[in-house]
Design a protein around this motif. Structure first.
Motif, PDB file in Angstrom:
ATOM      1  N   ALA A 140      33.426  32.432  27.713  1.00  0.00           N
ATOM      2  CA  ALA A 140      32.170  33.106  28.043  1.00  0.00           C
ATOM      3  C   ALA A 140      31.017  32.552  27.210  1.00  0.00           C
ATOM      4  CB  ALA A 140      32.303  34.602  27.813  1.00  0.00           C
ATOM      5  N   PRO A 141      29.835  32.453  27.786  1.00  0.00           N
ATOM      6  CA  PRO A 141      28.673  32.037  26.999  1.00  0.00           C
ATOM      7  C   PRO A 141      28.391  33.044  25.884  1.00  0.00           C
ATOM      8  CG  PRO A 141      28.190  31.982  29.358  1.00  0.00           C
ATOM      9  CD  PRO A 141      29.504  32.689  29.200  1.00  0.00           C
ATOM     10  N   PRO A 142      27.903  32.596  24.723  1.00  0.00           N
ATOM     11  CA  PRO A 142      27.566  33.539  23.637  1.00  0.00           C
ATOM     12  C   PRO A 142      26.573  34.591  24.123  1.00  0.00           C
ATOM     13  CG  PRO A 142      27.448  31.263  22.869  1.00  0.00           C
ATOM     14  CD  PRO A 142      27.610  31.193  24.355  1.00  0.00           C
ATOM     15  N   HIS A 143      26.785  35.852  23.687  1.00  0.00           N
ATOM     16  CA  HIS A 143      25.907  36.920  24.180  1.00  0.00           C
ATOM     17  C   HIS A 143      24.763  37.249  23.235  1.00  0.00           C
ATOM     18  CE1 HIS A 143      28.058  39.588  21.427  1.00  0.00           C
ATOM     19  NE2 HIS A 143      29.191  39.313  22.023  1.00  0.00           N
ATOM     20  N   GLY A 144      24.913  37.013  21.931  1.00  0.00           N
ATOM     21  CA  GLY A 144      23.811  37.201  21.000  1.00  0.00           C
ATOM     22  C   GLY A 144      23.394  38.626  20.739  1.00  0.00           C
ATOM     23  N   PHE A 145      24.310  39.581  20.918  1.00  0.00           N
ATOM     24  CA  PHE A 145      23.952  40.985  20.727  1.00  0.00           C
ATOM     25  C   PHE A 145      24.418  41.544  19.382  1.00  0.00           C
ATOM     26  CE2 PHE A 145      24.414  40.977  25.537  1.00  0.00           C
ATOM     27  CZ  PHE A 145      23.044  40.851  25.748  1.00  0.00           C
ATOM     28  N   GLY A 146      24.816  40.677  18.446  1.00  0.00           N
ATOM     29  CA  GLY A 146      25.368  41.161  17.187  1.00  0.00           C
ATOM     30  C   GLY A 146      24.443  42.097  16.444  1.00  0.00           C
ATOM     31  N   THR A 147      23.196  41.703  16.270  1.00  0.00           N
ATOM     32  CA  THR A 147      22.244  42.532  15.527  1.00  0.00           C
ATOM     33  C   THR A 147      22.042  43.879  16.217  1.00  0.00           C
ATOM     34  OG1 THR A 147      21.112  40.580  14.660  1.00  0.00           O
ATOM     35  CG2 THR A 147      19.883  42.658  14.658  1.00  0.00           C
ATOM     36  N   ALA A 148      21.877  43.842  17.528  1.00  0.00           N
ATOM     37  CA  ALA A 148      21.667  45.092  18.266  1.00  0.00           C
ATOM     38  C   ALA A 148      22.879  46.004  18.177  1.00  0.00           C
ATOM     39  CB  ALA A 148      21.342  44.779  19.726  1.00  0.00           C
ATOM     40  N   LEU A 178      48.035  27.534  28.435  1.00  0.00           N
ATOM     41  CA  LEU A 178      47.236  26.637  27.610  1.00  0.00           C
ATOM     42  C   LEU A 178      46.312  25.780  28.472  1.00  0.00           C
ATOM     43  CD1 LEU A 178      49.581  25.345  24.760  1.00  0.00           C
ATOM     44  CD2 LEU A 178      47.700  26.983  24.602  1.00  0.00           C
ATOM     45  N   ARG A 179      46.808  25.371  29.638  1.00  0.00           N
ATOM     46  CA  ARG A 179      45.926  24.607  30.529  1.00  0.00           C
ATOM     47  C   ARG A 179      44.730  25.473  30.938  1.00  0.00           C
ATOM     48  NH1 ARG A 179      44.349  23.915  35.697  1.00  0.00           N
ATOM     49  NH2 ARG A 179      43.771  21.771  36.256  1.00  0.00           N
ATOM     50  N   LYS A 180      44.965  26.733  31.224  1.00  0.00           N
ATOM     51  CA  LYS A 180      43.858  27.639  31.549  1.00  0.00           C
ATOM     52  C   LYS A 180      42.843  27.638  30.416  1.00  0.00           C
ATOM     53  CE  LYS A 180      42.726  32.548  32.118  1.00  0.00           C
ATOM     54  NZ  LYS A 180      43.231  33.919  32.369  1.00  0.00           N
ATOM     55  N   PHE A 181      43.312  27.724  29.182  1.00  0.00           N
ATOM     56  CA  PHE A 181      42.406  27.716  28.037  1.00  0.00           C
ATOM     57  C   PHE A 181      41.594  26.424  27.988  1.00  0.00           C
ATOM     58  CE2 PHE A 181      41.901  26.026  23.710  1.00  0.00           C
ATOM     59  CZ  PHE A 181      40.919  26.893  23.247  1.00  0.00           C
ATOM     60  N   ARG A 182      42.257  25.293  28.138  1.00  0.00           N
ATOM     61  CA  ARG A 182      41.565  24.008  28.030  1.00  0.00           C
ATOM     62  C   ARG A 182      40.502  23.851  29.116  1.00  0.00           C
ATOM     63  NH1 ARG A 182      47.138  21.843  27.821  1.00  0.00           N
ATOM     64  NH2 ARG A 182      47.783  21.867  25.635  1.00  0.00           N
ATOM     65  N   VAL A 183      40.861  24.159  30.353  1.00  0.00           N
ATOM     66  CA  VAL A 183      39.918  23.976  31.458  1.00  0.00           C
ATOM     67  C   VAL A 183      38.776  24.988  31.366  1.00  0.00           C
ATOM     68  CG1 VAL A 183      39.633  23.987  33.957  1.00  0.00           C
ATOM     69  CG2 VAL A 183      41.691  22.984  32.948  1.00  0.00           C
ATOM     70  N   ALA A 184      39.114  26.238  31.095  1.00  0.00           N
ATOM     71  CA  ALA A 184      38.094  27.294  31.098  1.00  0.00           C
ATOM     72  C   ALA A 184      37.074  27.127  29.988  1.00  0.00           C
ATOM     73  CB  ALA A 184      38.765  28.663  30.989  1.00  0.00           C
ATOM     74  N   THR A 185      37.477  26.534  28.862  1.00  0.00           N
ATOM     75  CA  THR A 185      36.573  26.423  27.704  1.00  0.00           C
ATOM     76  C   THR A 185      35.927  25.051  27.575  1.00  0.00           C
ATOM     77  OG1 THR A 185      38.416  25.796  26.243  1.00  0.00           O
ATOM     78  CG2 THR A 185      37.896  28.149  26.422  1.00  0.00           C
ATOM     79  N   ARG A 186      36.117  24.177  28.549  1.00  0.00           N
ATOM     80  CA  ARG A 186      35.667  22.786  28.402  1.00  0.00           C
ATOM     81  C   ARG A 186      34.157  22.663  28.228  1.00  0.00           C
ATOM     82  NH1 ARG A 186      36.818  24.004  33.601  1.00  0.00           N
ATOM     83  NH2 ARG A 186      35.467  23.290  35.318  1.00  0.00           N
ATOM     84  N   ASP A 187      33.387  23.641  28.717  1.00  0.00           N
ATOM     85  CA  ASP A 187      31.932  23.570  28.606  1.00  0.00           C
ATOM     86  C   ASP A 187      31.357  24.548  27.588  1.00  0.00           C
ATOM     87  OD1 ASP A 187      31.764  21.592  30.572  1.00  0.00           O
ATOM     88  OD2 ASP A 187      31.680  23.067  32.189  1.00  0.00           O
ATOM     89  N   GLN A 188      32.217  25.219  26.828  1.00  0.00           N
ATOM     90  CA  GLN A 188      31.735  26.201  25.860  1.00  0.00           C
ATOM     91  C   GLN A 188      32.249  25.964  24.445  1.00  0.00           C
ATOM     92  OE1 GLN A 188      29.509  28.551  26.006  1.00  0.00           O
ATOM     93  NE2 GLN A 188      29.080  28.366  28.183  1.00  0.00           N
ATOM     94  N   VAL A 189      33.402  25.323  24.307  1.00  0.00           N
ATOM     95  CA  VAL A 189      34.031  25.202  22.991  1.00  0.00           C
ATOM     96  C   VAL A 189      34.126  23.729  22.618  1.00  0.00           C
ATOM     97  CG1 VAL A 189      36.091  25.710  21.627  1.00  0.00           C
ATOM     98  CG2 VAL A 189      35.334  27.320  23.384  1.00  0.00           C
ATOM     99  N   ALA A 190      33.606  23.391  21.459  1.00  0.00           N
ATOM    100  CA  ALA A 190      33.632  22.015  20.982  1.00  0.00           C
ATOM    101  C   ALA A 190      35.069  21.563  20.740  1.00  0.00           C
ATOM    102  CB  ALA A 190      32.812  21.896  19.699  1.00  0.00           C
TER     103      ALA A 190
END
Length: 447
Positions: free
Chosen positions: A39-47, A399-411
């Motif tokens: 998931a893209p970062p949501h940035g709601f930590g402070t709130a 694990l394949r699900k993890f690799r494919v799903a995070t390919r555009d979000q996780v370095a």
């Protein structure tokens, strides 16, 4: 008669882990973390800290902390954001996004008190959260979205990890149930329309917040309506307490597409037909989907307005898979919206109930596709979604699900660390994974 919640609380107290429950809990952690990482970062930590307070519990992948409720809310929100979290047929909801964030937020709190729980204790608490939550959810006579019953599941898991006494646990369940989101606006048609897309999918984060809040309140002596689920016709008390063939955590299904479950069988049938027959998208003139009543209860908009609209559209998801391949929905993102070629393709998709397939719903969600290519009509076999509980995916597939799903979000370096942590998780050691969750993710793409 002893109230049902008191009976469930005693069962939670005496819950014994078996190999199947342990494996199910390990898989639940992997699946929930995968969904949150994609998931893209949501940035709601402070709130969230302003709303629920500071504290020791980790907001995953942000390097931030907050109270258990703040962290539970944040991590449930992330886990549910892409509709990639696990599901359960009889409950018609998503247990993992409620239970795993709640239990891990509670584990962080216990760490801060010098009472660090073992990996086995955490896995047991997750299995209990599923057991209690799904028993209650599956015995409703009415439809309500996951947030309605997610508080029961969250309170059961967090309360078990804290070691609540049976009567405290019963009150925690009752408090969570009575203060949780009832969400009249999200009941099935014809009550009110399907809500617009939002960050708080199905009210799951709020269910987690009320479930986590119920645990210290019950431990302090607060009581709830312990007969809350005893009353017919709203709940079937006998069904809640009935013997089951195995742990409830083993009844969940795994999603390999970031979309409503009703979408999965159609897109997998189309991907198989295109591969088997060498079909190109330009050859396809129309698609007819033979399905069951549930597949027609979702909006199925050929021109979705937002990501939730797209996730609940069989025609649009079929179009994306036809245009971009079998992994097009792993995951789906805002960038996939307003694709004119996909919208035009989706306009030529029709869906109708097949009485033969309807007989299998809701226990199964089978479909059959007919693809029209000029004068040719190509029929698929009856197809059910991958990842069903009766055919649980293996570790490599997860694990394949993890690799494919995070390919555009996780370095890359973070993916490597997480995969190493998953190997430890597989052996029951959650410490490396919890360290990964506590770190801020590296910028993407990696330098």
């Amino acid at each position: 008669m002893i109230p049902v919640l008191e009976v469930l609380a005693k069962r939670a107290h005496g819950f014994r882990m078996c190999d199947a429950a342990r494996q199910g809990a390990i898989e639940a952690v992997l699946d929930t973390v995968t969904a949150a990482a994609a998931a893209p970062p949501h940035g709601f930590g402070t709130a969230l800290r302003e709303a629920y307070g500071a504290g020791p519990s980790v907001l995953w992948f942000t390097g931030e902390k907050g109270s258990p409720v703040a962290a539970g809310f944040a991590n449930a929100l992330a886990s549910a954001a892409l509709d990639l979290d696990d599901g359960h047929r009889a409950s018609r909801g998503h247990p993992g996004a409620a239970v795993v964030p709640a239990v891990l937020a509670q584990a962080d709190r216990l760490d801060s008190l010098g009472a660090s729980p073992s990996g086995e204790a955490i896995l047991r608490a997750i299995a209990i959260g599923y057991e209690i939550g799904l028993r209650i959810a599956a015995a409703r006579s009415f439809y309500a979205r996951t947030g309605f019953w997610g508080g029961f599941a969250a309170a059961a898991g967090a309360g078990a990890l804290q070691g609540l006494a049976p009567m405290e646990m019963a009150n925690a369940l009752a408090i969570a149930g009575e203060t949780g989101p009832h969400m009249a606006t999200t009941t099935a048609p014809p009550a009110w329309p399907q809500p617009n897309g939002s960050h708080v999918k199905e009210g799951i984060p709020w269910g987690v917040a009320t479930g986590l809040s119920a645990v210290p309140l019950a431990a302090a002596g607060m009581t709830g309506a312990r007969d809350l689920v005893d009353h017919a016709p709203f709940f079937d008390a006998d069904a809640i307490l009935a013997d089951r063939p195995g742990p409830a955590i083993c009844e969940s299904y795994t999603k390999f597409h970031a979309a409503c479950r009703h979408v999965h069988a159609p897109v997998e049938a189309l991907a198989a037909l295109m591969a088997d027959h060498g079909l190109q998208v330009a050859q396809i003139d129309a698609i007819h989907v033979s399905a069951y009543s549930g597949a027609l209860r979702i909006p199925n908009a050929p021109r979705p307005r937002n990501l939730v609209d797209a996730q609940y559209s069989i025609p649009y998801c079929l179009a994306l898979v036809a245009l971009r391949g079998a992994d097009a929905l792993l995951p789906m993102s805002e960038a996939d919206l307003h694709d004119r070629r996909a919208e035009a393709f989706a306009e030529n998709v029709s869906i109708a109930i097949d009485p033969e397939l309807e007989e299998h719903f809701p226990a199964e969600t089978p479909v059959r596709l007919r693809v029209i290519c000029g004068d040719r009509e190509i029929d698929s076999p009856v197809t059910t979604p991958s990842g069903e509980a009766r055919d649980r995916p293996g570790w490599d597939m997860r694990l394949r699900k993890f690799r494919v799903a995070t390919r555009d979000q996780v370095a890359v370096e973070d993916r490597d660390r997480l995969e190493s942590a998953f190997n430890s998780l597989r052996e029951g050691d959650l410490r490396p994974l919890r360290r990964c969750l506590a770190d801020r993710r590296a910028p993407f793409p990696a330098p």
